[in-house]
Write a protein that holds these residues in place. Structure first.
Motif, PDB file in Angstrom:
ATOM      1  N   LEU A 111       0.821  -1.214   0.000  1.00  0.00           N
ATOM      2  CA  LEU A 111       0.000   0.000   0.000  1.00  0.00           C
ATOM      3  C   LEU A 111       0.853   1.261   0.000  1.00  0.00           C
ATOM      4  CD1 LEU A 111      -2.919  -0.975   2.386  1.00  0.00           C
ATOM      5  CD2 LEU A 111      -2.996  -0.651  -0.079  1.00  0.00           C
ATOM      6  N   ILE A 112       1.959   1.253   0.718  1.00  0.00           N
ATOM      7  CA  ILE A 112       2.856   2.409   0.719  1.00  0.00           C
ATOM      8  C   ILE A 112       3.422   2.625  -0.678  1.00  0.00           C
ATOM      9  CG2 ILE A 112       5.113   3.214   1.515  1.00  0.00           C
ATOM     10  CD1 ILE A 112       4.356   2.071   4.246  1.00  0.00           C
ATOM     11  N   GLY A 113       3.827   1.552  -1.338  1.00  0.00           N
ATOM     12  CA  GLY A 113       4.342   1.673  -2.708  1.00  0.00           C
ATOM     13  C   GLY A 113       3.324   2.264  -3.655  1.00  0.00           C
ATOM     14  N   GLY A 119       1.700   5.421 -20.136  1.00  0.00           N
ATOM     15  CA  GLY A 119       2.093   4.073 -19.753  1.00  0.00           C
ATOM     16  C   GLY A 119       3.014   4.002 -18.558  1.00  0.00           C
ATOM     17  N   MET A 120       3.509   5.135 -18.121  1.00  0.00           N
ATOM     18  CA  MET A 120       4.493   5.150 -17.043  1.00  0.00           C
ATOM     19  C   MET A 120       3.871   4.924 -15.665  1.00  0.00           C
ATOM     20  SD  MET A 120       7.443   5.348 -18.295  1.00  0.00           S
ATOM     21  CE  MET A 120       8.353   5.674 -16.812  1.00  0.00           C
ATOM     22  N   PHE A 121       2.582   5.124 -15.510  1.00  0.00           N
ATOM     23  CA  PHE A 121       1.978   4.981 -14.189  1.00  0.00           C
ATOM     24  C   PHE A 121       2.053   3.536 -13.701  1.00  0.00           C
ATOM     25  CE2 PHE A 121      -1.683   4.352 -11.341  1.00  0.00           C
ATOM     26  CZ  PHE A 121      -1.241   5.161 -10.310  1.00  0.00           C
ATOM     27  N   ALA A 122       1.795   2.584 -14.575  1.00  0.00           N
ATOM     28  CA  ALA A 122       1.872   1.171 -14.181  1.00  0.00           C
ATOM     29  C   ALA A 122       3.293   0.792 -13.788  1.00  0.00           C
ATOM     30  CB  ALA A 122       1.380   0.279 -15.311  1.00  0.00           C
ATOM     31  N   ILE A 123       4.264   1.284 -14.514  1.00  0.00           N
ATOM     32  CA  ILE A 123       5.661   1.022 -14.188  1.00  0.00           C
ATOM     33  C   ILE A 123       6.023   1.683 -12.868  1.00  0.00           C
ATOM     34  CG2 ILE A 123       8.038   1.439 -14.929  1.00  0.00           C
ATOM     35  CD1 ILE A 123       6.997   1.127 -17.804  1.00  0.00           C
ATOM     36  N   ALA A 124       5.516   2.886 -12.616  1.00  0.00           N
ATOM     37  CA  ALA A 124       5.783   3.577 -11.355  1.00  0.00           C
ATOM     38  C   ALA A 124       5.194   2.810 -10.177  1.00  0.00           C
ATOM     39  CB  ALA A 124       5.222   4.994 -11.399  1.00  0.00           C
ATOM     40  N   VAL A 125       4.017   2.240 -10.348  1.00  0.00           N
ATOM     41  CA  VAL A 125       3.402   1.460  -9.265  1.00  0.00           C
ATOM     42  C   VAL A 125       4.255   0.235  -8.946  1.00  0.00           C
ATOM     43  CG1 VAL A 125       1.425   0.019  -8.665  1.00  0.00           C
ATOM     44  CG2 VAL A 125       1.053   2.262  -9.651  1.00  0.00           C
ATOM     45  N   VAL A 126       4.695  -0.471  -9.971  1.00  0.00           N
ATOM     46  CA  VAL A 126       5.525  -1.661  -9.757  1.00  0.00           C
ATOM     47  C   VAL A 126       6.866  -1.280  -9.125  1.00  0.00           C
ATOM     48  CG1 VAL A 126       6.761  -3.510 -10.948  1.00  0.00           C
ATOM     49  CG2 VAL A 126       4.416  -2.961 -11.588  1.00  0.00           C
ATOM     50  N   THR A 127       7.481  -0.223  -9.628  1.00  0.00           N
ATOM     51  CA  THR A 127       8.779   0.205  -9.127  1.00  0.00           C
ATOM     52  C   THR A 127       8.703   0.667  -7.672  1.00  0.00           C
ATOM     53  OG1 THR A 127       9.349   0.899 -11.358  1.00  0.00           O
ATOM     54  CG2 THR A 127      10.716   1.735  -9.589  1.00  0.00           C
ATOM     55  N   THR A 128       7.735   1.492  -7.342  1.00  0.00           N
ATOM     56  CA  THR A 128       7.633   1.989  -5.975  1.00  0.00           C
ATOM     57  C   THR A 128       7.216   0.889  -5.007  1.00  0.00           C
ATOM     58  OG1 THR A 128       5.381   2.768  -6.407  1.00  0.00           O
ATOM     59  CG2 THR A 128       7.164   4.381  -6.608  1.00  0.00           C
ATOM     60  N   THR A 129       6.392  -0.036  -5.457  1.00  0.00           N
ATOM     61  CA  THR A 129       6.015  -1.152  -4.593  1.00  0.00           C
ATOM     62  C   THR A 129       7.227  -2.027  -4.302  1.00  0.00           C
ATOM     63  OG1 THR A 129       3.774  -1.112  -5.469  1.00  0.00           O
ATOM     64  CG2 THR A 129       4.462  -3.119  -4.355  1.00  0.00           C
ATOM     65  N   ALA A 130       8.041  -2.284  -5.302  1.00  0.00           N
ATOM     66  CA  ALA A 130       9.266  -3.059  -5.084  1.00  0.00           C
ATOM     67  C   ALA A 130      10.199  -2.330  -4.122  1.00  0.00           C
ATOM     68  CB  ALA A 130       9.963  -3.320  -6.407  1.00  0.00           C
ATOM     69  N   GLY A 131      10.334  -1.034  -4.277  1.00  0.00           N
ATOM     70  CA  GLY A 131      11.178  -0.253  -3.372  1.00  0.00           C
ATOM     71  C   GLY A 131      10.661  -0.265  -1.946  1.00  0.00           C
ATOM     72  N   THR A 186       3.555  -3.547  13.124  1.00  0.00           N
ATOM     73  CA  THR A 186       3.284  -2.803  14.352  1.00  0.00           C
ATOM     74  C   THR A 186       3.221  -1.300  14.098  1.00  0.00           C
ATOM     75  OG1 THR A 186       5.645  -2.719  14.851  1.00  0.00           O
ATOM     76  CG2 THR A 186       4.390  -4.555  15.775  1.00  0.00           C
ATOM     77  N   LEU A 187       3.266  -0.921  12.825  1.00  0.00           N
ATOM     78  CA  LEU A 187       3.235   0.484  12.404  1.00  0.00           C
ATOM     79  C   LEU A 187       4.345   1.311  13.057  1.00  0.00           C
ATOM     80  CD1 LEU A 187      -0.580   1.213  12.230  1.00  0.00           C
ATOM     81  CD2 LEU A 187       0.990   0.785  10.350  1.00  0.00           C
ATOM     82  N   ASP A 188       5.559   0.781  12.988  1.00  0.00           N
ATOM     83  CA  ASP A 188       6.725   1.485  13.495  1.00  0.00           C
ATOM     84  C   ASP A 188       7.088   2.599  12.518  1.00  0.00           C
ATOM     85  OD1 ASP A 188       8.979   2.270  14.818  1.00  0.00           O
ATOM     86  OD2 ASP A 188      10.107   0.436  14.444  1.00  0.00           O
ATOM     87  N   ALA A 189       7.346   3.774  13.029  1.00  0.00           N
ATOM     88  CA  ALA A 189       7.624   4.934  12.179  1.00  0.00           C
ATOM     89  C   ALA A 189       8.916   4.758  11.392  1.00  0.00           C
ATOM     90  CB  ALA A 189       7.697   6.197  13.023  1.00  0.00           C
ATOM     91  N   ARG A 190       9.913   4.096  11.963  1.00  0.00           N
ATOM     92  CA  ARG A 190      11.180   3.899  11.245  1.00  0.00           C
ATOM     93  C   ARG A 190      11.001   2.992  10.036  1.00  0.00           C
ATOM     94  NH1 ARG A 190      14.556   2.055  16.310  1.00  0.00           N
ATOM     95  NH2 ARG A 190      12.618   0.905  16.490  1.00  0.00           N
ATOM     96  N   ALA A 191      10.210   1.943  10.174  1.00  0.00           N
ATOM     97  CA  ALA A 191       9.962   1.046   9.048  1.00  0.00           C
ATOM     98  C   ALA A 191       9.112   1.741   7.982  1.00  0.00           C
ATOM     99  CB  ALA A 191       9.275  -0.224   9.529  1.00  0.00           C
ATOM    100  N   LEU A 192       8.172   2.545   8.404  1.00  0.00           N
ATOM    101  CA  LEU A 192       7.356   3.317   7.469  1.00  0.00           C
ATOM    102  C   LEU A 192       8.235   4.277   6.676  1.00  0.00           C
ATOM    103  CD1 LEU A 192       4.524   4.165   6.463  1.00  0.00           C
ATOM    104  CD2 LEU A 192       4.501   5.811   8.324  1.00  0.00           C
ATOM    105  N   PHE A 193       9.125   4.955   7.368  1.00  0.00           N
ATOM    106  CA  PHE A 193      10.048   5.886   6.716  1.00  0.00           C
ATOM    107  C   PHE A 193      10.965   5.151   5.742  1.00  0.00           C
ATOM    108  CE2 PHE A 193      14.044   8.362   6.709  1.00  0.00           C
ATOM    109  CZ  PHE A 193      13.556   9.526   6.171  1.00  0.00           C
ATOM    110  N   ALA A 194      11.476   3.989   6.124  1.00  0.00           N
ATOM    111  CA  ALA A 194      12.357   3.220   5.243  1.00  0.00           C
ATOM    112  C   ALA A 194      11.615   2.740   4.006  1.00  0.00           C
ATOM    113  CB  ALA A 194      12.948   2.029   5.995  1.00  0.00           C
ATOM    114  N   ALA A 195      10.357   2.357   4.144  1.00  0.00           N
ATOM    115  CA  ALA A 195       9.578   1.919   2.995  1.00  0.00           C
ATOM    116  C   ALA A 195       9.331   3.075   2.029  1.00  0.00           C
ATOM    117  CB  ALA A 195       8.259   1.313   3.452  1.00  0.00           C
ATOM    118  N   VAL A 196       9.044   4.238   2.548  1.00  0.00           N
ATOM    119  CA  VAL A 196       8.828   5.411   1.688  1.00  0.00           C
ATOM    120  C   VAL A 196      10.127   5.801   0.987  1.00  0.00           C
ATOM    121  CG1 VAL A 196       8.245   7.866   1.694  1.00  0.00           C
ATOM    122  CG2 VAL A 196       6.853   6.262   2.982  1.00  0.00           C
TER     123      VAL A 196
END
Length: 82
Positions: A8-10, A26-38, A56-66
């Motif tokens: 969901l964050i991706g 066509g770039m939106f689908a690629i952006a969704v896949v790329t950001t989800t992988a990241g 556990t909704l830890d802020a550090r993990a949320l920040f790392a995912a973003v």
């Protein structure tokens, strides 16, 4: 729950980037896949190093995912060959 949160964050980062930085159609689908992988990789790195998880909704993990999602999208756009 953690895996679903990373996905969901991706998707949310891809939508935000679409609104802030419009691209070709066509770039939106690629952006969704790329950001989800990241986001998955960023969250996984946090889990491996026991920094926190999104289950556990830890802020550090949320920040790392973003950050992972943004980094993957940035690298993809820079390395993309026209």
């Amino acid at each position: 729950m953690g895996l679903l949160a990373w996905v969901l964050i991706g998707v949310l980062v891809a939508v935000m980037m679409r609104l802030l930085w419009p691209a070709r159609s066509g770039m939106f689908a690629i952006a969704v896949v790329t950001t989800t992988a990241g986001a998955l990789i960023g969250g996984y790195i946090c889990a491996v190093f026991n920094i926190g998880t999104l289950a556990t909704l830890d802020a550090r993990a949320l920040f790392a995912a973003v950050i992972g999602a943004l980094l993957f999208l940035f690298l993809f756009r820079k390395l993309r060959v026209n």
